[in-house]
Design an enzyme around this catalytic site. Structure first.
Site, mmCIF file in Angstrom:
data_model
loop_
_atom_site.group_PDB
_atom_site.id
_atom_site.type_symbol
_atom_site.label_atom_id
_atom_site.label_comp_id
_atom_site.label_asym_id
_atom_site.label_seq_id
_atom_site.Cartn_x
_atom_site.Cartn_y
_atom_site.Cartn_z
ATOM 1 N N ARG A 1 32.932 26.926 46.589
ATOM 2 C CA ARG A 1 31.884 26.577 48.262
ATOM 3 C C ARG A 1 30.159 26.531 47.726
ATOM 4 O O ARG A 1 30.068 27.466 46.585
ATOM 5 C CB ARG A 1 32.127 27.899 49.203
ATOM 6 C CG ARG A 1 30.921 28.217 50.083
ATOM 7 C CD ARG A 1 31.338 29.139 50.541
ATOM 8 N NE ARG A 1 30.812 30.651 49.789
ATOM 9 C CZ ARG A 1 31.123 32.447 50.729
ATOM 10 N NH1 ARG A 1 30.693 32.066 52.030
ATOM 11 N NH2 ARG A 1 31.110 32.706 49.638
ATOM 12 N N THR B 1 36.626 34.253 40.702
ATOM 13 C CA THR B 1 37.435 34.442 41.836
ATOM 14 C C THR B 1 38.774 33.632 42.157
ATOM 15 O O THR B 1 39.449 34.509 42.968
ATOM 16 C CB THR B 1 36.176 35.033 42.640
ATOM 17 O OG1 THR B 1 35.472 33.441 43.025
ATOM 18 C CG2 THR B 1 35.454 36.022 42.443
ATOM 19 N N GLY B 2 38.312 33.014 42.384
ATOM 20 C CA GLY B 2 40.078 31.310 42.501
ATOM 21 C C GLY B 2 40.683 31.907 41.655
ATOM 22 O O GLY B 2 41.517 31.424 42.242
ATOM 23 N N CYS C 1 36.762 28.536 37.959
ATOM 24 C CA CYS C 1 36.301 30.100 38.947
ATOM 25 C C CYS C 1 37.134 31.083 39.222
ATOM 26 O O CYS C 1 38.357 31.068 39.175
ATOM 27 C CB CYS C 1 36.600 29.347 40.256
ATOM 28 S SG CYS C 1 36.025 30.130 41.783
ATOM 29 N N ASN D 1 35.745 28.791 49.863
ATOM 30 C CA ASN D 1 36.225 28.391 48.215
ATOM 31 C C ASN D 1 37.742 27.669 48.521
ATOM 32 O O ASN D 1 38.307 28.200 48.758
ATOM 33 C CB ASN D 1 35.722 29.515 47.308
ATOM 34 C CG ASN D 1 34.917 29.944 47.116
ATOM 35 O OD1 ASN D 1 33.938 29.187 46.542
ATOM 36 N ND2 ASN D 1 34.648 31.044 47.315
ATOM 37 N N ASN E 1 31.753 26.942 34.039
ATOM 38 C CA ASN E 1 31.149 27.000 34.537
ATOM 39 C C ASN E 1 29.938 28.103 34.462
ATOM 40 O O ASN E 1 29.920 29.410 33.683
ATOM 41 C CB ASN E 1 32.074 28.462 35.779
ATOM 42 C CG ASN E 1 31.216 29.166 36.912
ATOM 43 O OD1 ASN E 1 31.762 29.706 37.311
ATOM 44 N ND2 ASN E 1 30.326 28.024 37.491
ATOM 45 N N GLY F 1 33.429 35.824 39.453
ATOM 46 C CA GLY F 1 34.142 35.923 39.031
ATOM 47 C C GLY F 1 33.765 35.569 37.083
ATOM 48 O O GLY F 1 33.384 36.954 35.914
ATOM 49 N N ASN F 2 33.522 34.829 37.289
ATOM 50 C CA ASN F 2 33.258 33.823 35.630
ATOM 51 C C ASN F 2 31.572 35.071 35.267
ATOM 52 O O ASN F 2 30.679 35.311 34.508
ATOM 53 C CB ASN F 2 33.122 32.554 35.820
ATOM 54 C CG ASN F 2 34.415 31.465 35.818
ATOM 55 O OD1 ASN F 2 35.191 32.721 34.784
ATOM 56 N ND2 ASN F 2 34.866 30.686 36.451
ATOM 57 N N GLN G 1 25.844 28.257 39.420
ATOM 58 C CA GLN G 1 25.172 29.434 40.167
ATOM 59 C C GLN G 1 23.803 30.382 39.714
ATOM 60 O O GLN G 1 23.648 30.465 38.252
ATOM 61 C CB GLN G 1 26.151 30.451 39.967
ATOM 62 C CG GLN G 1 27.038 30.618 41.675
ATOM 63 C CD GLN G 1 28.286 29.550 41.106
ATOM 64 O OE1 GLN G 1 28.544 29.358 40.156
ATOM 65 N NE2 GLN G 1 29.034 28.763 42.084
HETATM 66 N N1 LIG Z 1 31.598 29.296 45.184
HETATM 67 C C1 LIG Z 1 31.384 30.995 45.178
HETATM 68 C C2 LIG Z 1 30.353 31.632 44.147
HETATM 69 C C3 LIG Z 1 31.263 31.820 42.902
HETATM 70 C C4 LIG Z 1 32.953 32.222 42.239
HETATM 71 C C5 LIG Z 1 33.034 31.169 40.611
HETATM 72 N N2 LIG Z 1 32.121 30.172 40.066
HETATM 73 C C6 LIG Z 1 33.277 32.303 39.993
HETATM 74 O O1 LIG Z 1 33.867 32.692 38.836
HETATM 75 O O2 LIG Z 1 34.090 33.359 40.642
HETATM 76 C C7 LIG Z 1 31.044 31.292 45.997
HETATM 77 O O3 LIG Z 1 30.544 30.582 47.497
HETATM 78 O O4 LIG Z 1 32.571 32.126 47.008
#
Ligand SMILES: N[C@H](CCC[C@H](N)C(=O)O)C(=O)O
Length: 272
Positions: A204, A214-215, A212, A185, A6, A69-70, A39
């Site tokens: 998302r 947070t995922g 991801c 997400n 990521n 998170g990442n 991102q």
């Molecule tokens: N796409 C996510 C943000 C980046 C989260 C992801 N890259 C991670 O590592 O948590 C959103 O729209 O909430």
């Protein structure tokens, strides 16, 4: 910077402010006509008491979001490598509130991601009441999902095999489902063992990413709520493995802890 594939462009706005509009974000994130990333992260001076920095996050589609998170692990690596701090434990403010980044002796980063949010109205998710799973009506089918926020919204779908899960099709449909007013997400979770999950995430504002953070947190929270896993879980994503720890669902929702790598890829200057 990248965390399990990521990838991020990290901008240092500690000395002077950087204002990005959605169009500029999309151009910078474009993998053909720009630098290319999932991102863009901006390092700013602190806004919240007790924090050293503020952390802003923009998806490749230009949308600004609450948490990543990442990106948090890469943020910690960046501010240390740039000499912006010499702390091993770095309190950082985000739109979702404060988080704590702890650099590990092996070069990894352990992050206190804060407590998950399960109340539908705070995710936000349109539902009559809080539940462990919800039925989501899609064109021609009904899906059982979990809805969890780590500051940013996640739908978690349990599947028998992530390798054959319809991530692109279902991910795109659920991302924009009307019951998620700020989009969502979409995680596809396969529980392999009480301490092991396989996960793919349609993010998302980006689409499917290699990982991801947070995922992964949201998937473990949902798996714990379903009674399927222990408090410490290895989450295997296409880009690599994260360790996620959560003692919940105790009455007082404790923090979710995420541990994983953060790697510097290149350093450059952006032409004004
Ligand atoms: N796409 C996510 C943000 C980046 C989260 C992801 N890259 C991670 O590592 O948590 C959103 O729209 O909430």
């Amino acid at each position: 910077m990248q965390g399990l594939g990521n990838d991020f462009v990290v901008l240092d706005a500690t000395a002077e402010p950087i204002e990005l509009n959605a169009d500029l974000v999309r151009r910078l994130a474009d993998r053909r006509f720009g630098i290319g990333c999932d991102q863009i992260l901006i390092v700013e001076p602190p806004r919240l008491p007790g924090t050293c920095f503020h952390y802003r996050i923009f998806n490749a589609d230009g949308s600004e979001v609450e948490q990543c998170g990442n990106g948090a692990r890469c943020f910690a690596r960046f501010v240390r490598d740039q000499g912006l701090t010499d702390l091993d434990e770095i309190p950082v403010g985000t739109a979702a509130g404060p988080i704590r980044l702890a650099l590990q002796p092996d070069g990894g980063v352990r992050v206190d991601m804060g407590a998950p949010i399960l109340a539908p109205e705070r995710i936000p998710f349109l539902a009559e009441r809080i539940a462990t799973t919800y039925s989501l009506e899609l064109a021609g089918e009904s899906l059982e999902i979990g809805a969890v926020s780590m500051g940013n919204p996640h739908a978690v779908i349990q599947v028998a095999d992530v390798a054959t899960a319809p991530v692109a099709r279902l991910g795109a449909q659920v991302e924009v489902h009307h019951r998620f007013p700020q989009r969502v997400n979409v995680g596809f979770m396969q529980v392999l063992a009480p301490d092991r999950i396989r996960l793919r995430v349609f993010e998302r504002g980006v689409g499917e990413t290699l990982a991801c953070g947070t995922g992964a947190c949201a998937a473990v929270v949902q798996a714990r709520r379903l009674g399927l896993v222990e408090p410490r879980v290895r989450v295997e994503l296409p880009g690599g493995t994260l360790t996620i720890e959560w003692d919940g669902p105790a009455p007082m929702l404790p923090s979710v802890w995420m541990t994983g790598p953060a790697v510097h890829v290149f350093r450059g200057e952006i032409e004004p």
